[in-house]
Scaffold this active site. Structure first.
Site, mmCIF file in Angstrom:
data_model
loop_
_atom_site.group_PDB
_atom_site.id
_atom_site.type_symbol
_atom_site.label_atom_id
_atom_site.label_comp_id
_atom_site.label_asym_id
_atom_site.label_seq_id
_atom_site.Cartn_x
_atom_site.Cartn_y
_atom_site.Cartn_z
ATOM 1 N N GLU A 60 0.748 -1.149 -0.014
ATOM 2 C CA GLU A 60 0.180 -0.050 -0.050
ATOM 3 C C GLU A 60 0.783 1.250 -0.187
ATOM 4 O OE1 GLU A 60 -2.416 -3.243 0.814
ATOM 5 O OE2 GLU A 60 -0.693 -2.791 1.870
ATOM 6 N N HIS A 129 -10.291 -6.208 8.143
ATOM 7 C CA HIS A 129 -11.150 -5.995 6.471
ATOM 8 C C HIS A 129 -12.563 -5.167 6.789
ATOM 9 C CE1 HIS A 129 -8.429 -9.146 5.614
ATOM 10 N NE2 HIS A 129 -9.008 -9.348 4.473
#
Length: 325
Positions: A60, A129
């Site tokens: 990321e 998540h």
């Protein structure tokens, strides 16, 4: 008009912008040939090529750095963070760089980056998540934070986000991806950022919500209607900046309010809305402004999320407290 799910509306928005602007680029983990974890970019690499829709390494921080560089070279990057719980790996790029670009450069540089990411509970995901971290983003000056609750809004708000010259965090609730369909125009259209939507008119109580909680609020409003309470439901749509004008106008009409968020109580958006109401419309209130939120704990394992997540029953119970105060 086609009947689309939210994920289909998002794909359609991305396709429209790839067609309309050659500077729009999509990238992220597995978004190319695979079309992403939820198939939001399915078929786009095949149609527009690997130079405009491409996979990145599992990093990321690298995705964020690439977005900064491309934005400074005149592109409109639309990176995907595979799940928003992974955003901590790219926080320096977002808060330390993108959010400050215009200020740091005295207005000579823009950061037209739209960071898409799924979030939200109710679908039994693993740890990190489903976290609702929109409050973390909204606390950073220089960012716009957008959370659609319907397919129609998802397309219009995403197109507006991509065309905006400021960095936008565009969060897509997992539970809403394929939960229902609605009519969505085939052509491009925009919905202004920073403008809330009145989902239901009412005169006895205002409920402010966003994302999946809008639908829970509407369920609660229907139940309250059977008891002769008229409830207004406002979908914030953009949680930074807030549509203060619509919020205050609703409170001044109903004189009572509750604010609903899926995130933990300490997470910020609901508290900010409550503060704005009490600072600007306290003399219109006939009862305290209450919040419906998740508990202040780490997001639970899937077996416990149904107990942890706020729902329409919680909203109904809190509404009754305010209505009968």
């Amino acid at each position: 008009m086609a009947q689309l799910t939210m994920i289909q509306a998002i794909t359609d928005a991305l396709k429209c912008e790839l067609k309309d602007d050659e500077n729009v680029l999509l990238f992220g983990e597995d978004i190319g040939a695979n079309g992403g974890v939820f198939r939001a970019t399915e078929g786009l690499q095949k149609e527009f090529g690997v130079d405009r829709v491409f996979d990145t390494p599992l990093a990321e921080s690298g995705i964020g750095g690439l977005a900064i560089g491309l934005a400074l070279q005149g592109y409109r990057p639309v990176p995907e963070i595979q799940f928003f719980g992974f955003v901590y790996e790219v926080m320096d790029s977002i808060s330390g760089q993108l959010a400050r670009m215009k200020y740091r450069s005295g207005g000579s540089l823009n950061a037209p980056v739209t960071i898409r990411s799924p979030f939200g509970g109710g679908v039994h995901t693993p740890e990190m998540h489903s976290d609702s971290l929109e409050g973390l983003m909204a606390a950073q000056p220089g960012l716009k934070v957008v959370i659609p609750s319907t397919p129609y809004d998802a397309k219009g708000l995403l197109i507006s986000s991509i065309r905006d010259n400021d960095p936008v965090i565009f969060l897509e609730h997992l539970k809403l991806y394929r939960s229902f369909r609605e009519e969505v125009p085939e052509e491009s259209y925009t919905i202004p950022l920073g403008k809330a939507a009145v989902r239901r008119e009412g005169k006895d109580l205002s409920i402010f919500a966003y994302g999946a909680m809008v639908h829970e609020a509407l369920k609660a409003a229907e139940t309250l209607e059977k008891e002769d309470f008229s409830v207004e439901v406002i979908d914030l749509r953009t949680v930074q900046p807030l549509d203060i004008e619509t919020i205050i106008a609703s409170v001044e009409k109903t004189n009572r309010a509750i604010v609903v968020q899926e995130a933990q109580k300490q997470a910020g958006i609901a508290a900010n809305v409550v503060s704005e109401i009490t600072e600007r419309a306290i003399l219109s209130l006939e009862a305290p402004v209450l919040r419906v939120t998740a508990p202040d704990t780490i997001y639970p394992y899937p077996q416990a999320e149904a107990v942890w997540l706020p729902n329409h029953k919680d909203i109904y119970a809190t509404a009754k407290k305010v209505l009968t105060f």
